[in-house]
Design a protein around this motif. Structure first.
Motif, PDB file in Angstrom:
ATOM      1  N   VAL A 189       0.860  -1.188   0.000  1.00  0.00           N
ATOM      2  CA  VAL A 189       0.000   0.000   0.000  1.00  0.00           C
ATOM      3  C   VAL A 189       0.895   1.236   0.000  1.00  0.00           C
ATOM      4  CG1 VAL A 189      -1.659   1.298   1.362  1.00  0.00           C
ATOM      5  CG2 VAL A 189      -1.877  -1.190   1.157  1.00  0.00           C
ATOM      6  N   PRO A 190       0.661   2.158  -0.914  1.00  0.00           N
ATOM      7  CA  PRO A 190       1.548   3.326  -0.980  1.00  0.00           C
ATOM      8  C   PRO A 190       1.334   4.271   0.196  1.00  0.00           C
ATOM      9  CG  PRO A 190      -0.266   3.574  -2.523  1.00  0.00           C
ATOM     10  CD  PRO A 190      -0.390   2.209  -1.932  1.00  0.00           C
ATOM     11  N   LEU A 208      -7.164   5.039  -4.463  1.00  0.00           N
ATOM     12  CA  LEU A 208      -6.210   5.105  -5.569  1.00  0.00           C
ATOM     13  C   LEU A 208      -6.475   3.955  -6.523  1.00  0.00           C
ATOM     14  CD1 LEU A 208      -2.956   5.779  -3.523  1.00  0.00           C
ATOM     15  CD2 LEU A 208      -4.031   7.367  -5.114  1.00  0.00           C
ATOM     16  N   ILE A 209      -6.457   4.245  -7.805  1.00  0.00           N
ATOM     17  CA  ILE A 209      -6.588   3.177  -8.810  1.00  0.00           C
ATOM     18  C   ILE A 209      -5.382   2.254  -8.684  1.00  0.00           C
ATOM     19  CG2 ILE A 209      -6.396   2.741 -11.274  1.00  0.00           C
ATOM     20  CD1 ILE A 209      -9.069   3.665 -10.958  1.00  0.00           C
ATOM     21  N   GLY A 210      -5.650   0.951  -8.545  1.00  0.00           N
ATOM     22  CA  GLY A 210      -4.563  -0.022  -8.567  1.00  0.00           C
ATOM     23  C   GLY A 210      -3.460   0.237  -7.573  1.00  0.00           C
ATOM     24  N   LEU A 211      -3.814   0.783  -6.433  1.00  0.00           N
ATOM     25  CA  LEU A 211      -2.822   1.148  -5.402  1.00  0.00           C
ATOM     26  C   LEU A 211      -1.718   2.009  -6.041  1.00  0.00           C
ATOM     27  CD1 LEU A 211      -2.524  -1.963  -3.065  1.00  0.00           C
ATOM     28  CD2 LEU A 211      -3.832   0.132  -2.788  1.00  0.00           C
ATOM     29  N   SER A 212      -0.511   1.542  -6.035  1.00  0.00           N
ATOM     30  CA  SER A 212       0.598   2.379  -6.481  1.00  0.00           C
ATOM     31  C   SER A 212       0.541   2.710  -7.955  1.00  0.00           C
ATOM     32  CB  SER A 212       1.917   1.680  -6.192  1.00  0.00           C
ATOM     33  OG  SER A 212       2.109   1.574  -4.808  1.00  0.00           O
ATOM     34  N   GLN A 213      -0.221   1.980  -8.735  1.00  0.00           N
ATOM     35  CA  GLN A 213      -0.290   2.281 -10.166  1.00  0.00           C
ATOM     36  C   GLN A 213      -0.856   3.668 -10.393  1.00  0.00           C
ATOM     37  OE1 GLN A 213      -1.287  -1.119 -12.996  1.00  0.00           O
ATOM     38  NE2 GLN A 213      -2.298  -1.822 -11.139  1.00  0.00           N
ATOM     39  N   VAL A 259      -0.374   6.431  -8.747  1.00  0.00           N
ATOM     40  CA  VAL A 259       0.379   7.506  -8.088  1.00  0.00           C
ATOM     41  C   VAL A 259       1.555   7.922  -8.962  1.00  0.00           C
ATOM     42  CG1 VAL A 259       1.697   8.179  -6.047  1.00  0.00           C
ATOM     43  CG2 VAL A 259      -0.244   6.613  -5.807  1.00  0.00           C
ATOM     44  N   PRO A 278     -10.728  -0.735  -5.477  1.00  0.00           N
ATOM     45  CA  PRO A 278     -10.666   0.073  -6.688  1.00  0.00           C
ATOM     46  C   PRO A 278     -10.241  -0.774  -7.878  1.00  0.00           C
ATOM     47  CG  PRO A 278      -8.742   0.477  -5.321  1.00  0.00           C
ATOM     48  CD  PRO A 278      -9.654  -0.402  -4.522  1.00  0.00           C
ATOM     49  N   PRO A 279     -10.534  -0.323  -9.090  1.00  0.00           N
ATOM     50  CA  PRO A 279     -10.044  -1.037 -10.274  1.00  0.00           C
ATOM     51  C   PRO A 279      -8.548  -1.255 -10.184  1.00  0.00           C
ATOM     52  CG  PRO A 279     -11.528   0.741 -10.906  1.00  0.00           C
ATOM     53  CD  PRO A 279     -11.307   0.888  -9.444  1.00  0.00           C
ATOM     54  N   GLY A 280      -8.118  -2.390 -10.676  1.00  0.00           N
ATOM     55  CA  GLY A 280      -6.703  -2.718 -10.642  1.00  0.00           C
ATOM     56  C   GLY A 280      -6.285  -3.477  -9.408  1.00  0.00           C
ATOM     57  N   LEU A 281      -7.151  -3.561  -8.425  1.00  0.00           N
ATOM     58  CA  LEU A 281      -6.819  -4.287  -7.193  1.00  0.00           C
ATOM     59  C   LEU A 281      -7.776  -5.462  -7.083  1.00  0.00           C
ATOM     60  CD1 LEU A 281      -5.182  -4.500  -4.607  1.00  0.00           C
ATOM     61  CD2 LEU A 281      -6.683  -2.805  -3.561  1.00  0.00           C
ATOM     62  N   GLN A 321       7.336   2.860  -4.499  1.00  0.00           N
ATOM     63  CA  GLN A 321       7.104   4.146  -3.883  1.00  0.00           C
ATOM     64  C   GLN A 321       8.123   4.352  -2.782  1.00  0.00           C
ATOM     65  OE1 GLN A 321       4.978   6.728  -4.298  1.00  0.00           O
ATOM     66  NE2 GLN A 321       4.114   5.816  -6.128  1.00  0.00           N
ATOM     67  N   LEU A 374       8.001   2.912   1.091  1.00  0.00           N
ATOM     68  CA  LEU A 374       7.594   1.521   1.121  1.00  0.00           C
ATOM     69  C   LEU A 374       8.829   0.654   1.218  1.00  0.00           C
ATOM     70  CD1 LEU A 374       4.806   1.013  -1.541  1.00  0.00           C
ATOM     71  CD2 LEU A 374       4.604   0.818   0.914  1.00  0.00           C
TER      72      LEU A 374
END
Lengths: 180, 851
Positions: free
Chosen positions: A94-95, A117-122, A124, B122-125, B290, B293
């Motif tokens: 998780v960012p 957030l879309i796709g977690l870190s994607q 950002v 969310p989309p992507g997860l 990131q 992290l």
């Protein structure tokens, strides 16, 4: 013989991981299409709350540009995990957004009203000025190879764009409905 | 242009056969201070707060919004149950994991548990999992923090499962992986289940790797964990400074890898390694996406104030004692009961890993399959494809790329590393030798500037995957429904799944082209997906999508259940009978749940296909509420919303507990002829033993004493083994009955004779001599015991039992096991002897043995 072999993986092998959470790789255009809002903003603070069994860390944003979505001066975004009520909840991958930093964020507001957030870190993109003073948007590559929807491995390259180019690309994606 | 390839002469390391290899996988870690010494304080469930040391996982009754075409909620539940129970089979872990049924949202639950929900993501997860822990640590008697208790964990699946069939390996392994996070494990780097999917070599047939087993055992060790194993300790430094979160991997040639991550001062410890020789290497973790992290998305360790310890700098991979060339590595020898210390690395800095994230694929059929399984007997498919960061450049192997193998007997021939027919993939060819053998093999990818080691890059097998070409139902001579599954490589060790439920195998064709099974009960019209899984880790999913079997029999009407008791006060226990309509209870695949971690089914007894008896306990702190009752049996599911009511009453009634124990033997097994102890709670203070009447199956049994809340009674000789209803009469208000299990008495070794002479210090046993072991409770008194049900082990060697042990004339309850003392037994003053009857072990007796 080998030329007849199919490199595409069967759909039952979908579900490729990046990071600890299970992620599906999204292209920039897909993120544009699926986002309910895309903003440029500076993180001004954070706090945590508990929603049922989930703890969320809320980041306050001072939005300077809104590329998609409604018109609001200050927005916020949540990420799962944090410390609240004497409990700590942790999810790998998780960012964490840093106070005072500027980002371009691809956001999705769910039925609960929380904005993720879309796709977690994607979703950002870190913003910084380069040596020439121009703004650059940077998203590191996902640490490991991802698969797309068809199961084809794709190397997630680090994305470095001039902010103006990212803005333009997102803008055309918003106008065209996010077609690739 | 092909990259140069070197032949790698491999040392085939023989690894001692043992279930345990080591190490800390990597939990969620805290440290007591920032200066050291650094003793990891992990987050984990407190076994003392779990009923039967079992953490139950509950699935939200809201279910997903959408399912894959043809999929069902029942199928998904059976797969989730199977995935969660993957962690239940680790023999060296004290933690049990069990499916607890469905829960309704907002049900109050205080007992630690795992919830599986379909919350908004969310989309992507697609899925995520992790623990929720208390902010403070549990301390030992000296005030030192020992662990941080997990209060409950969440596992969230995206409510849109339209692209994720529940029968798929992806769904199953994702659920099992996220369950590992929920139990307290983070990522590992050994290609096991807790590795990310990119490098993971797990399959649905073989999900858990040795590293996973060790990781969970280190968090929740039982008394057997660590026996006969050793450790490796050392430190990773860079320019003299300890490197935090460096991965250190112990790799034996033909076995799976185990790893640990370093502490902030660079120190590490890898525990639980079977004795043998290992390559040990250290590598930096793939970079985080990131800042703030951990690398490879590890949740950074924190101090007790929650402040993280940042990861150390990136460095180049090194094999011990400090080489980039595995051929120049020094093997590290591990001995049982010892720590091989001083395995230190001083590593060079590296700007960033250039090689990482390698995925390998093989072609058992026409389509690529991950993980890579390569059949020794299929030479035309003796290759794999690899994709990963840094492997390819401009559609060619990266300049200077070498690929070497660790693991015996198979070689990469000259020019065996080249572009595949697809420009994105590297192809690695293999040549097998008579020494190739089966099992995992590891690859080392290297360029001039970096090395990447992929443990279990491929698994060598000696047959093709199982395949299913037809599924057909019929009835046997007794009118029972059976299903014949036709295909190839269907052998006696093949497991057949109907969705997530194992079907009982009735017969297997000698040519391995068909299996006949008893299908699990299901409603009429249900169509589960049928999958075959073999012991070598391969499944029928390697070759094709699964076929379905449609039930043209079974109940057509909606099922329902009834409870004999639908309400209990908090802090009490009772037996509850469950009856069913239009539903058949299936032995071994029935789960009864009460929708809350505060209401626990301690014991379940299928009396007949229409009747269950359950010992149900309601936790003392449970909140008064109505909960959801669910049954999942075979491929049938039924729910009773608000079907159970938790009451808060004061005073709490007298409660008889089903947790019998055998005080004399310090065990939980109770058996006829001995005393047993039953806890009884909330007795009036003036209660004495002579005012109590205890019955088992309606027969009064002698009450020996009442000591506090512990009631001791005698189980009469000859009392039948099996479930028994236990009732207590205090002369006051009725006490809810419970059911308990009476075991057959365990075998007791009475004497060991060598050539008819009792073995003792003055008369040791001799290797090669005829040995007689006199054992009580081996079988039915007076009748010869069946050798197939008996096991005798002397000094770690299973002795053959060729003749049925005979009862003794002077005491028919004692049987004599005859054997010849094996020459493999190592002579010593104290050689352990143990006997088993139907899997029930005796206590160990030690005897002196000489040559």
């Amino acid at each position: 013989m080998r030329r007849a072999l199919t490199i595409g993986l069967p759909t039952l092998l979908l579900g490729l991981l990046c990071q600890a959470a299970t992620l599906e790789r999204l292209s920039l255009d897909e993120m544009t299409q699926k986002s309910t809002a895309i903003v440029r903003g500076r993180v001004t603070g954070s706090f945590t709350t508990q929603h049922g069994s989930m703890i969320y860390t809320h980041y306050r944003l001072d939005v300077s540009e809104r590329w998609k979505g409604g018109d609001t001066a200050v927005a916020g975004v949540v990420v799962p995990g944090g410390v609240a009520g004497g409990l700590r909840q942790a999810f790998a991958g998780v960012p964490r957004l840093a106070a005072g930093r500027e980002y371009v964020l691809f956001l999705w507001t769910g039925p609960s009203g929380l904005t993720h957030l879309i796709g977690l870190s994607q979703g950002v993109f870190n913003l910084s000025r380069d040596a020439g003073g121009d703004w650059t948007a940077y998203r590191p590559a996902c640490a490991e190879v991802m698969l797309d929807k068809d199961g084809t491995p794709v190397h997630d390259q680090a994305v470095t764009l001039r902010l103006s180019d990212l803005r333009q690309r997102v803008g055309s994606g918003v106008q065209t409905g996010g077609r690739k | 242009m092909n990259a140069p390839v070197r032949r790698f002469l491999v040392i085939a390391l023989a690894i001692a056969a043992a279930a345990v290899t080591a190490t800390a996988n990597y939990p969620f870690v805290h440290y007591a201070n920032r200066t050291g010494p650094f003793v990891p304080i992990p987050e984990k469930f407190d076994l003392n707060s779990l009923p039967n040391q079992t953490v139950y996982f509950y699935v939200s009754s809201t279910g997903p919004d959408t399912l894959f075409s043809g999929d069902t909620v029942t199928a998904m539940l059976t797969q989730l149950r199977k995935a969660g129970e993957t962690w239940n089979g680790v023999g060296t872990s004290a933690l049990r994991v069990a499916y607890g049924g469905l829960y309704a949202p907002n049900t109050p639950q205080n007992t630690p548990y795992i919830e599986v929900s379909f919350s908004e993501l969310p989309p992507g997860l697609l899925a995520m999992g992790g623990p929720t822990s208390r902010a403070d640590a549990v301390k030992d008697n000296d005030g030192n923090p020992v662990f941080v208790p997990i209060m409950h964990s969440v596992l969230i699946l995206n409510p849109d499962l339209s692209a994720r069939p529940s029968f798929s390996s992806g769904f199953f392994l994702t659920a099992a992986h996220e369950m590992g996070h929920a139990l307290g494990l983070q990522h590992t780097f050994t290609s096991s289940l807790m590795s990310t999917d990119v490098t993971r070599a797990s399959t649905k047939a073989a999900p858990l790797g040795i590293d996973d087993a060790i990781g969970i055992s280190l968090l929740y060790p039982n008394a057997e964990f660590g026996a006969g194993t050793g450790s490796i300790t050392g430190a990773v430094t860079l320019s003299g400074d300890g490197v935090n979160l460096a991965s250190v991997v112990a790799l034996a040639g033909n076995a799976q890898a185990v790893c640990a991550l370093t502490n902030p001062d660079g120190t590490f410890r890898i525990d639980g390694l079977p004795p043998g020789d290992y390559f040990v290497y250290t590598h930096t973790l793939p970079p985080s996406v990131q800042a703030d992290l951990g690398p490879s998305e590890i949740v950074l360790p924190v101090d007790l104030d929650g402040k993280p310890f940042p990861a150390g700098p990136s460095f180049s991979t090194r094999f011990y004692p400090g080489t980039a060339d595995p051929k120049l590595a020094t093997v590290v020898h591990v001995q049982a009961g010892q720590a091989t210390a001083g395995v230190n690395f001083d590593v060079p800095a590296q700007a960033a890993a250039a090689l990482y994230g390698v995925t390998t694929y093989s072609f058992p059929g026409q389509v690529a399959v991950k993980p890579a399984y390569i059949n020794l007997n299929q030479p035309k498919r003796s290759f794999l494809l690899a994709a990963g960061e840094g492997l390819m450049l401009n559609q060619n192997p990266a300049p200077g790329l070498n690929v070497n193998m660790i693991g015996g007997g198979t070689v990469i021939p000259p020019n065996g590393v080249h572009t595949s027919y697809s420009p994105y993939y590297l192809e690695v060819d293999f040549a097998f030798t008579p020494f190739s053998g089966t099992g995992p093999r590891h690859l080392v990818f290297s360029t001039g500037s970096d090395i990447f080691v992929l443990p279990s890059a491929m698994t060598l097998v000696d047959q093709a995957p199982p395949s299913i070409t037809d599924v057909k139902g019929s009835t046997d001579g007794d009118g029972n429904h059976v299903v014949t599954i036709t295909g190839i490589n269907l052998n006696p060790a093949t497991t057949i799944l109907f969705d997530g439920v194992v079907a009982s195998t009735l017969s297997v064709a000698a040519d391995q082209t068909s299996v006949v099974v008893t299908p699990p009960p299901a409603p009429s019209g249900y169509a589960p997906h049928v999958i075959a899984m073999n012991a070598d880790g391969q499944t029928s999913l390697f070759l094709a999508q699964p076929l379905t079997y449609t039930y043209d029999w079974g109940p057509a009407d909606a099922p329902s259940i009834g409870l004999s008791i639908d309400s209990l006060p908090a802090g009490t226990e009772s037996m509850i009978e469950v009856t069913a309509t239009n539903l058949t209870f299936a032995e071994g695949s029935t789960t009864l749940g009460f929708g809350s971690s505060d209401v626990v089914v301690k014991r379940l007894w299928m009396v007949n296909p229409g009747l269950l008896r359950a010992d149900v306990f309601v936790a003392r702190g449970a909140v008064a509420s109505d909960t959801l009752v669910t049954v999942l049996s075979g491929l049938q599911s039924v729910s009773l919303p608000g079907g159970f009511h938790i009451r808060n009453v004061d005073p709490v009634p007298v409660t008889l507990s089903s947790d019998l124990f055998n005080a004399a033997q310090d065990e939980t097994t109770v058996y006829p002829g001995g005393n047993a102890v039953a806890p009884v709670y909330n007795l009036p203070p003036a209660t004495t033993a002579d005012t109590l009447t205890l019955k088992l199956n309606g027969t009064s049994v002698p009450v020996v004493s009442l000591d506090g809340n512990l009631l001791t009674f005698t189980l009469p000789e000859g009392f039948p083994a099996g479930p028994a209803i236990m009732e207590l009469d205090t002369g006051g208000a009725a006490v809810s009955p419970v059911f308990v299990t009476i075991e057959p008495a365990p075998p007791v070794i009475q004497a060991v004779l060598d050539n008819g002479t009792p073995v003792d210090a003055d008369h040791p046993a001799h290797v090669g001599d005829p040995i007689t072991v006199l054992v009580l409770h081996l079988g039915d008194p007076g009748a010869p015991a069946d050798p197939k049900r008996i096991r005798l082990n002397i000094g770690g060697i299973d002795e053959p039992i060729n003749d049925p042990p005979q009862p003794q004339a002077d005491n028919p309850k004692v049987d004599a096991i005859q054997t010849i003392l094996s020459p493999l037994v190592t002579p010593a003053d104290q050689v352990p002897v143990a006997a088993w009857a139907d899997g029930r072990p005796s206590k160990i007796v030690n005897i002196p043995v000489v040559k």
